[in-house]
Motif scaffolding. Structure first.
Motif, PDB file in Angstrom:
ATOM      1  N   ARG A 168    -112.434  87.137 -28.654  1.00  0.00           N
ATOM      2  CA  ARG A 168    -113.491  87.279 -27.654  1.00  0.00           C
ATOM      3  C   ARG A 168    -113.964  88.738 -27.576  1.00  0.00           C
ATOM      4  N   GLU A 169    -113.018  89.677 -27.587  1.00  0.00           N
ATOM      5  CA  GLU A 169    -113.390  91.089 -27.539  1.00  0.00           C
ATOM      6  C   GLU A 169    -114.167  91.503 -28.792  1.00  0.00           C
ATOM      7  N   PHE A 170    -113.762  90.942 -29.941  1.00  0.00           N
ATOM      8  CA  PHE A 170    -114.474  91.263 -31.175  1.00  0.00           C
ATOM      9  C   PHE A 170    -115.918  90.756 -31.127  1.00  0.00           C
ATOM     10  N   LEU A 171    -116.118  89.511 -30.666  1.00  0.00           N
ATOM     11  CA  LEU A 171    -117.466  88.953 -30.600  1.00  0.00           C
ATOM     12  C   LEU A 171    -118.336  89.715 -29.604  1.00  0.00           C
ATOM     13  N   THR A 172    -117.741  90.131 -28.474  1.00  0.00           N
ATOM     14  CA  THR A 172    -118.522  90.871 -27.477  1.00  0.00           C
ATOM     15  C   THR A 172    -118.959  92.231 -28.012  1.00  0.00           C
ATOM     16  N   ALA A 173    -118.052  92.914 -28.719  1.00  0.00           N
ATOM     17  CA  ALA A 173    -118.383  94.244 -29.216  1.00  0.00           C
ATOM     18  C   ALA A 173    -119.335  94.207 -30.404  1.00  0.00           C
ATOM     19  N   THR A 272    -110.671  75.164 -35.993  1.00  0.00           N
ATOM     20  CA  THR A 272    -110.732  76.134 -34.891  1.00  0.00           C
ATOM     21  C   THR A 272    -112.187  76.306 -34.473  1.00  0.00           C
ATOM     22  N   PRO A 273    -112.736  75.355 -33.737  1.00  0.00           N
ATOM     23  CA  PRO A 273    -114.145  75.472 -33.329  1.00  0.00           C
ATOM     24  C   PRO A 273    -114.406  76.650 -32.403  1.00  0.00           C
ATOM     25  N   ARG A 274    -113.378  77.162 -31.741  1.00  0.00           N
ATOM     26  CA  ARG A 274    -113.594  78.298 -30.833  1.00  0.00           C
ATOM     27  C   ARG A 274    -113.972  79.573 -31.579  1.00  0.00           C
ATOM     28  N   MET A 275    -113.644  79.650 -32.850  1.00  0.00           N
ATOM     29  CA  MET A 275    -114.033  80.829 -33.617  1.00  0.00           C
ATOM     30  C   MET A 275    -115.541  80.862 -33.873  1.00  0.00           C
ATOM     31  N   ASN A 276    -116.211  79.747 -33.640  1.00  0.00           N
ATOM     32  CA  ASN A 276    -117.665  79.692 -33.736  1.00  0.00           C
ATOM     33  C   ASN A 276    -118.200  78.932 -32.529  1.00  0.00           C
ATOM     34  N   GLN A 278    -120.193  79.665 -29.937  1.00  0.00           N
ATOM     35  CA  GLN A 278    -121.609  79.696 -29.575  1.00  0.00           C
ATOM     36  C   GLN A 278    -122.414  78.744 -30.447  1.00  0.00           C
ATOM     37  N   ARG A 279    -122.081  78.688 -31.719  1.00  0.00           N
ATOM     38  CA  ARG A 279    -122.759  77.744 -32.597  1.00  0.00           C
ATOM     39  C   ARG A 279    -122.466  76.317 -32.182  1.00  0.00           C
ATOM     40  N   GLU A 280    -121.218  76.014 -31.791  1.00  0.00           N
ATOM     41  CA  GLU A 280    -120.853  74.674 -31.342  1.00  0.00           C
ATOM     42  C   GLU A 280    -121.635  74.296 -30.092  1.00  0.00           C
ATOM     43  N   ARG A 281    -121.827  75.255 -29.188  1.00  0.00           N
ATOM     44  CA  ARG A 281    -122.550  74.965 -27.955  1.00  0.00           C
ATOM     45  C   ARG A 281    -124.028  74.672 -28.243  1.00  0.00           C
ATOM     46  N   VAL A 282    -124.643  75.461 -29.109  1.00  0.00           N
ATOM     47  CA  VAL A 282    -126.056  75.260 -29.422  1.00  0.00           C
ATOM     48  C   VAL A 282    -126.265  73.941 -30.144  1.00  0.00           C
ATOM     49  N   ILE A 283    -125.385  73.614 -31.106  1.00  0.00           N
ATOM     50  CA  ILE A 283    -125.522  72.365 -31.838  1.00  0.00           C
ATOM     51  C   ILE A 283    -125.330  71.169 -30.906  1.00  0.00           C
ATOM     52  N   GLY A 284    -124.397  71.272 -29.964  1.00  0.00           N
ATOM     53  CA  GLY A 284    -124.230  70.198 -28.998  1.00  0.00           C
ATOM     54  C   GLY A 284    -125.483  69.983 -28.162  1.00  0.00           C
ATOM     55  N   THR A 285    -126.113  71.077 -27.756  1.00  0.00           N
ATOM     56  CA  THR A 285    -127.360  70.955 -26.991  1.00  0.00           C
ATOM     57  C   THR A 285    -128.463  70.316 -27.819  1.00  0.00           C
ATOM     58  N   LEU A 286    -128.609  70.712 -29.082  1.00  0.00           N
ATOM     59  CA  LEU A 286    -129.630  70.135 -29.948  1.00  0.00           C
ATOM     60  C   LEU A 286    -129.414  68.639 -30.163  1.00  0.00           C
TER      61      LEU A 286
END
Length: 294
Positions: A168-173, A272-276, A278-286
């Motif tokens: 999480r810290e890596f993705l934020t930075a 490990t879907p948590r490593m991606n 944001q992509r999982e969230r966007v694809i779910g919305t689409l």
């Protein structure tokens, strides 16, 4: 040994008394048994009846003075119970299980556990295998799984980079320099399934639909990556990492397209879907929106 001696002496004394007073012996023994049984019940009024060794000795000593026909009215236990008590006493005498070694691997000593925790705290970048090697050099042959269990029980991550940033810290930075990609499937109204290759910029949440096809292949995926690089233009220089899964359609040529622009490809770990995320969230919305629109 003392209990056995006392038992033998008590039996001899009672047997001698029985010879002198044969008529009243059964009556007196029955009264003694009933009195002792009442004392046991009063002592254990709030819990089930449990006879102590002294109680068992007393009942066994009085058993020879009461006729078998009166046992059901006087004795709280059966003759089989008396024999079971005797067998248990003999078995306990010859039981050597306490002196046997326990089966399985011996437990880890406290000295080794303390040494593992000390090495982990003083060297944050050491993993369980590095700590295991240092312990072997110090004369403590332990396995890596043992070190792993000790660190996990103490709440210490046994990974090599305990002092480094979390995902999480890596993705934020690094949000401004990260782009993620994945395939999205869509079921059309005629029940045909098509696949879309999408790219998501983590910083702006901008979604790029590179292409749609019913039969995605490796060369087609490479061509869509080239089209994306041309579409981004100058903005591709600000990207440093591409997060993708381990799909077979992401070939070496696909990674080479981004490596040419100095973009490092970071494959996610299996399952490990948590490593991606944001992509999982966007694809779910689409998927939900496309299905609703259909």
């Amino acid at each position: 040994m003392i209990v056995s001696l006392v038992y033998q002496v008590a039996r001899k004394l009672l047997a001698f008394t029985a010879l002198l007073l044969r008529r009243d012996a059964a009556k007196d023994a029955e009264l003694l048994v009933l009195r002792h049984e009442n004392a046991v019940l009063r002592r254990q009024l709030t819990r089930p009846v449990r006879y102590e060794p002294a109680d068992r000795l007393w009942f066994a000593a009085l058993s020879s003075l009461i006729p078998r026909c009166r046992w059901a009215n006087a004795f709280p236990v059966t003759p089989a119970t008396l024999l079971a008590w005797h067998r248990r006493l003999i078995a306990r005498k010859w039981d050597n299980s306490k002196h046997r070694a326990r089966p399985g691997r011996p437990p880890t000593t406290r000295v080794v556990k303390a040494l593992v925790l000390r090495l982990a705290k003083e060297n944050p970048r050491w993993g369980c295998r590095r700590i295991q090697g240092e312990l072997i050099r110090l004369g403590h042959p332990v396995g890596s799984t043992t070190v792993w269990e000790i660190l996990t029980a103490a709440g210490i991550d046994p990974a090599p980079r305990r002092g480094g940033p979390t995902w999480r810290e890596f993705l934020t930075a690094q949000a401004e320099s990260i782009i993620a990609c994945d395939f999205l499937y869509i079921d059309l109204i005629d029940l045909r399934r098509v696949y879309a290759l999408v790219f998501l910029e983590h910083d702006t949440r901008r979604l790029h639909i590179a292409g749609v096809t019913a039969h995605p292949t490796g060369p087609w995926t490479v061509q869509q990556a080239r089209n994306l690089a041309i579409e981004l233009g100058v903005r591709v220089d600000s990207l440093r990492f591409l997060i993708r899964d381990r799909d077979a359609k992401h070939t070496e040529s696909f990674d080479a397209v981004f490596a040419a622009d100095d973009i490092e490809v970071v494959p996610t770990a299996p399952r490990t879907p948590r490593m991606n995320a944001q992509r999982e969230r966007v694809i779910g919305t689409l998927r939900r929106e496309v299905r609703y629109a259909a």
